[in-house]
Structure formats: structure tokens, C-alpha cells
Write an enzyme that holds these catalytic residues in place. Sequence first.
Site, short mmCIF file in Angstrom:
data_model
loop_
_atom_site.label_atom_id
_atom_site.label_comp_id
_atom_site.label_asym_id
_atom_site.label_seq_id
_atom_site.Cartn_x
_atom_site.Cartn_y
_atom_site.Cartn_z
N HIS A 67 0.83 -1.21 0.00
CA HIS A 67 0.00 0.00 0.00
C HIS A 67 0.87 1.26 0.00
O HIS A 67 1.90 1.32 0.65
CB HIS A 67 -1.01 0.00 1.15
CG HIS A 67 -0.46 0.21 2.52
ND1 HIS A 67 -0.22 1.47 3.05
CD2 HIS A 67 -0.13 -0.66 3.51
CE1 HIS A 67 0.22 1.37 4.29
NE2 HIS A 67 0.31 0.07 4.59
N ASP A 179 6.15 2.88 6.04
CA ASP A 179 4.91 2.13 6.19
C ASP A 179 3.87 2.78 5.27
O ASP A 179 3.27 3.78 5.63
CB ASP A 179 4.43 2.16 7.65
CG ASP A 179 3.14 1.40 7.88
OD1 ASP A 179 2.69 0.69 6.96
OD2 ASP A 179 2.57 1.53 8.98
N GLU A 213 -5.07 1.82 3.04
CA GLU A 213 -4.86 0.70 3.98
C GLU A 213 -4.92 1.18 5.41
O GLU A 213 -5.46 0.49 6.29
CB GLU A 213 -3.50 0.04 3.68
CG GLU A 213 -3.27 -1.27 4.43
CD GLU A 213 -2.63 -1.12 5.80
OE1 GLU A 213 -2.51 -2.12 6.51
OE2 GLU A 213 -2.25 0.02 6.16
N GLU A 214 -4.36 2.35 5.68
CA GLU A 214 -4.24 2.85 7.06
C GLU A 214 -5.59 3.17 7.70
O GLU A 214 -5.67 3.33 8.91
CB GLU A 214 -3.34 4.09 7.10
CG GLU A 214 -1.89 3.86 6.69
CD GLU A 214 -1.10 3.06 7.71
OE1 GLU A 214 -1.66 2.75 8.79
OE2 GLU A 214 0.06 2.73 7.44
N GLU A 236 4.56 -5.89 3.38
CA GLU A 236 4.27 -4.91 4.43
C GLU A 236 5.53 -4.66 5.26
O GLU A 236 6.60 -5.19 4.97
CB GLU A 236 3.15 -5.43 5.33
CG GLU A 236 1.80 -4.77 5.09
CD GLU A 236 1.70 -3.34 5.65
OE1 GLU A 236 2.71 -2.83 6.18
OE2 GLU A 236 0.60 -2.77 5.55
N HIS A 323 5.20 4.53 12.41
CA HIS A 323 4.27 5.66 12.53
C HIS A 323 4.92 6.89 13.17
O HIS A 323 4.28 7.61 13.94
CB HIS A 323 3.00 5.27 13.26
CG HIS A 323 2.05 4.48 12.40
ND1 HIS A 323 0.69 4.42 12.64
CD2 HIS A 323 2.25 3.73 11.29
CE1 HIS A 323 0.11 3.66 11.73
NE2 HIS A 323 1.05 3.22 10.90
#
Length: 357
Positions: A67, A179, A213-214, A236, A323
Site C-alpha cells: 500500500h 509504512d 490501507e491505514e 508490508e 508511525h
Amino acid sequence: MRKESLKFLEKLLDAPSPSGYEQPAQRVFREYVAPFCDELTTDVMGNVFARVAGQGENLPRVMVVGHTDEIGLQVKYIDDKGFLYFAAVGGVDAHLTPGKRVNVHTAGGPLPGVIGKKPIHLMDTKDRETVVKLESQYIDIGASDKEEAQKLVRVGDAVTFASSFTRLHGDRVASRGFDDKAGCFVVAEVLRLVKASGRKLNLDLYGVSSVQEEIGLRGGTTSSYSVNPDVGICVEVDFATDQPDVEKKHNGEVGLGKGPILARGANINPRLFELLCETAESEKLVIQHTASPRATGTDANVMQISRGGVATALVKIPLRYMHTPIETVALSDLENAAKLIVATLDRITSRDEFVPK
């Protein structure tokens, strides 16, 4: 890492792509993979599909997905003094945001701002021990009042942290957005390596850069339905446990530079997992393992249960500081993940080989 690949990675990471606002990064992805595929399309959600046709008819369909969306912020309200109040897009840690530089992505282009914070000298003792809620934090763009701010910014504009690609020691690199632009990058490199081999696979390959996706695996859901794959490999990131403050009991023993991670559990097709392991051994690629006893919070989850079900695997990149604006990976793990997937594709011959027996 190949010079052109590294340049693509930097450009991809630099492009803003909070969930729902991914197209600047998707344009970078499309431009890079265009020479490596037979067909390149984008759907109404913003997912990008790069198809590489195999040799033969009625071939198994294999989807490799990462993603492209990242966490970020969104402007919610502009007060009378021109300060911007915001909400999180995805899992944003309120501990981290005060004092950060940001870019507000406006119709006129990126606008720099800072997330303000009361000086420690003016805080009560109890306030120093309290995390300010995101809804109470604000962005200062330098506007003198609401009218001036509204000429520059609209409610709903996306915001990203101002962070640049940084080379650390050795092959370690840091940036916001690994990410899961790490996964998106690996998908692109899989397409490139397949093209460079000059061989036709015994399958139809779909390299997918998914969106949203998040905020709930949304692009993974729709893209899996559209491709209707027989086999799916999700790329991922996963929590590295080789930093001082992470408990190995939570995620196993996982370190940067020690190879891609193969997840094992209910979300993973047992035969596809073993095929990846066998391929890694044959190709002399070092891998790591993690256990996922439940559904994973990745596109692999929705891919597995799309339509009548998909034989699914999860290849993950070890990541420190998830994150945050300084997510850190080892470049060798990205390269080896792509090599592992390409070598595994060469060993897939039938859609039936992954049916449990």
C-alpha cells in the site's frame, strides 16, 4: 542498491500520500513501473495495477501488493487568528506531533507550517506530564487571521510531516512513510526484476500499489476483488525488536538487515509459506519469522477472504519507529524481499498446488 532504484525510493517517499490523498505517490509509482509491465491501469479508488502477462492460457493469477498510503493529518477548522486545527489520518501518535514541522498540501502547492506548543516555562507541573490531545493541537502557517489563512488553506487539505530521506550508517535509512512505501517499492522492484530476466512466467502477474490501507484495508479489499487472484503476496512492514524499548515477547526476535520476515498463521496459506521458505533456502536468502495467530492488520487479511478465497502470504520488512517521521529500515531487506518474491514466482506452476490436503 541500484542507483536508479534508490532514486525511485527517495522520490516515492518524498511524495505526499495520506490515505485518500495518494495520487502524488501513485504518479511516481506509475512512471517507474510503466516500462516493466504489459498493461498499466488505475481504478476509481486510486489503486494502480501493473500487469505482466505470462506464457500460456488459463494461467494462475498472482497478485503482489503493497500500500502506498501513509499516516498524516487533515485540516478540520481554521480559527479567527488563522491557526489550523486538525485530525489524524490513520494512527498518529499525539506524543510526537507538538513542535513538528509540517507541509499543508493546498491547491496552490505545499505550504510549510509548524505544530505549535506552549513553552514549558508557562506550563503547570501537572500539564507537563499530560499529552495534549490531537484535537487541541494546532498548526501555525504564519497567517495573521482567519481571512488570510483561508486564502491559502481549505478545510480538508491534507498535511504531512516535513521529513527528508536520511542515510544513516551502513545501509540503514530513515524517512516518513516507509509504512508502507517499503512494500510499494518492493512491488515495483519485483516487476523490474521479472522484466529484466527476459523470461515469461507460468502465471499472470499483477503488481498492485493499493490505497487507504491505514484507514481500514480499503484499497486492498477492492483491488483483490478486481484482480480475483488465485495467489496473493502482500508486502508490508513489521515491528523490529532490535531497538532497546521493544519487547521481543510481543513480536519475536526481528532485526534490521537480517532479511525479510515471513509471517505464519491463520492468514497465511501453509503451502505458499513453505514454498517461500524453500525458495529462500535454495537462493541462499536469509529470512526471519513471526507468528500471526489471528487475522493480520494488512491487505493480506482482506485478500485471503476475497470472493472464494485466495492462497495468501505475507512478506514483511523489519521497521524501527513505526508511525513516526523517522521510520528506519535496511536497504538490503528491501532488495532481498524483492529477490525472494521473484524467485518464488518462478516456482509457481498451478493454482491447485495451494489447496490444503
